[in-house]
Write a protein that holds these residues in place. Structure first.
Motif, mmCIF file in Angstrom:
data_model
loop_
_atom_site.group_PDB
_atom_site.id
_atom_site.type_symbol
_atom_site.label_atom_id
_atom_site.label_comp_id
_atom_site.label_asym_id
_atom_site.label_seq_id
_atom_site.Cartn_x
_atom_site.Cartn_y
_atom_site.Cartn_z
ATOM 1 N N CYS A 30 0.788 -1.235 0.000
ATOM 2 C CA CYS A 30 0.000 0.000 0.000
ATOM 3 C C CYS A 30 0.820 1.284 0.000
ATOM 4 O O CYS A 30 0.367 2.313 -0.508
ATOM 5 N N ALA A 31 2.026 1.231 0.590
ATOM 6 C CA ALA A 31 2.791 2.459 0.817
ATOM 7 C C ALA A 31 3.190 3.159 -0.474
ATOM 8 O O ALA A 31 3.349 4.386 -0.498
ATOM 9 N N SER A 32 3.351 2.398 -1.573
ATOM 10 C CA SER A 32 3.786 3.025 -2.825
ATOM 11 C C SER A 32 2.796 4.078 -3.308
ATOM 12 O O SER A 32 3.187 5.059 -3.939
ATOM 13 N N CYS A 33 1.514 3.896 -2.997
ATOM 14 C CA CYS A 33 0.493 4.860 -3.429
ATOM 15 C C CYS A 33 0.032 5.767 -2.280
ATOM 16 O O CYS A 33 -0.107 6.975 -2.469
ATOM 17 N N PRO A 42 -2.210 14.515 -2.001
ATOM 18 C CA PRO A 42 -3.305 15.491 -2.101
ATOM 19 C C PRO A 42 -3.880 15.589 -3.512
ATOM 20 O O PRO A 42 -3.141 15.751 -4.477
ATOM 21 N N GLY A 43 -5.195 15.446 -3.594
ATOM 22 C CA GLY A 43 -5.882 15.571 -4.868
ATOM 23 C C GLY A 43 -5.834 14.347 -5.744
ATOM 24 O O GLY A 43 -6.538 14.274 -6.755
ATOM 25 N N ALA A 44 -5.001 13.355 -5.386
ATOM 26 C CA ALA A 44 -4.851 12.175 -6.234
ATOM 27 C C ALA A 44 -5.210 10.886 -5.509
ATOM 28 O O ALA A 44 -6.021 10.096 -5.994
ATOM 29 N N ILE A 45 -4.601 10.659 -4.336
ATOM 30 C CA ILE A 45 -4.812 9.411 -3.594
ATOM 31 C C ILE A 45 -5.172 9.761 -2.157
ATOM 32 O O ILE A 45 -4.434 10.498 -1.495
ATOM 33 N N TYR A 79 -11.806 12.739 -4.029
ATOM 34 C CA TYR A 79 -10.900 11.935 -4.841
ATOM 35 C C TYR A 79 -11.738 11.133 -5.840
ATOM 36 O O TYR A 79 -12.771 10.589 -5.489
ATOM 37 N N ASN A 80 -11.255 11.058 -7.083
ATOM 38 C CA ASN A 80 -12.059 10.407 -8.112
ATOM 39 C C ASN A 80 -11.211 9.453 -8.952
ATOM 40 O O ASN A 80 -11.341 9.391 -10.164
#
Length: 263
Positions: A30-33, A42-45, A79-80
């Motif tokens: 999970c840490a990679s993302c 912020p704004g992505a994941i 987030y989308n």
């Protein structure tokens, strides 16, 4: 009474162990993302630390193993993107990850400041995607397995998904960079095992895919026309080859006699 206490004591002793195992599994899958501290991008994941959604263990297990698509709101930020499913994570491992995330707290998370990252070069990303520039660690170019509309003469391979709209599905440039640096997809993870992309290569490929997603869609007939042109070209080469073989073949006795009579 003592017998009733045994399961409670056992659970009390096992929870820290599960959380510790979950931390290691979180770092692996999970840490990679979502970031080393589960702070997200912020704004992505979305962040997972102090995210009230992660208090539902069943929900976390389902998301880890089956994936999740937006939109969703965390800490006042929408987030989308799309989180890919990770069926390679067993249910027991997913529960250990859930236990670790629950230990991070459930108060609403504040948006984390954006982490500094390498600026992607879309032109370099295109060259890396097509294999015109080799990857530093010897990994295969993306086009070997994936297609991007309008890129490359034949479009690319069909083993992986079409990446034309990958930037819209996977969290934009920041989300793509994170996924490319440490792939969450089992096939891609295995393909680049021991041959990871560098941070600069991941950023360049992400910038290229963002650029592709913003271009006008190409008609499917584009590749049909290219296949027809390639087919005519190959047919011409085949006919030339056959003509050359025919001229160089050994002459039969009748042909040699006729040739002598003509002289």
């Amino acid at each position: 009474m003592k017998r009733r206490l045994y399961p409670l004591v056992l659970a009390f002793l096992l929870v820290p162990a599960w959380a510790q195992e979950g931390k290691a599994l979180y770092g692996q899958f999970c840490a990679s993302c979502h970031g080393a501290e589960a702070q997200g991008i912020p704004g992505a994941i979305p962040p997972l630390a102090r995210n009230p959604r992660v208090q539902d263990e069943t929900h976390v297990v389902q998301v880890v193993r089956q994936g999740l698509s937006g939109p969703l709101e965390v800490g006042g930020v929408t987030y989308n993107g799309v989180m890919p499913p990770m069926p390679q994570v067993s249910e027991a491992e997913a529960r250990a990850i859930a236990q670790y995330l629950k230990s991070l707290g459930g108060a609403p998370a504040e948006a984390a400041p954006p982490a500094p990252r390498v600026q992607g070069d879309a032109a370099l990303g295109r060259a890396l995607y097509l294999g015109q520039k080799p990857l530093r660690n010897g990994g295969a170019p993306c086009q070997a397995c994936h297609t991007v509309a309008g890129v490359g003469f034949f479009g690319g391979g069909s083993l992986g998904k079409d990446l034309t709209d990958a930037a819209k599905r996977l969290g934009g440039e920041a989300g793509l960079s994170a996924l490319l640096t440490n792939p969450a997809f089992p096939v891609m993870r295995e393909a680049y095992k021991g041959r990871p992309l560098t941070e600069a290569e991941a950023a360049a490929l992400a910038a290229f895919l963002v650029q592709v997603s913003q271009e006008a869609p190409r008609p499917p007939s584009l590749y049909l026309g290219r296949f027809l042109v390639a087919g005519v070209f190959l047919l011409g080469l085949l006919l030339i080859y056959q003509a050359a073989v025919w001229q160089l073949r050994p002459k039969s006795l009748a042909e040699r006699i006729r040739s002598q009579l003509r002289r």
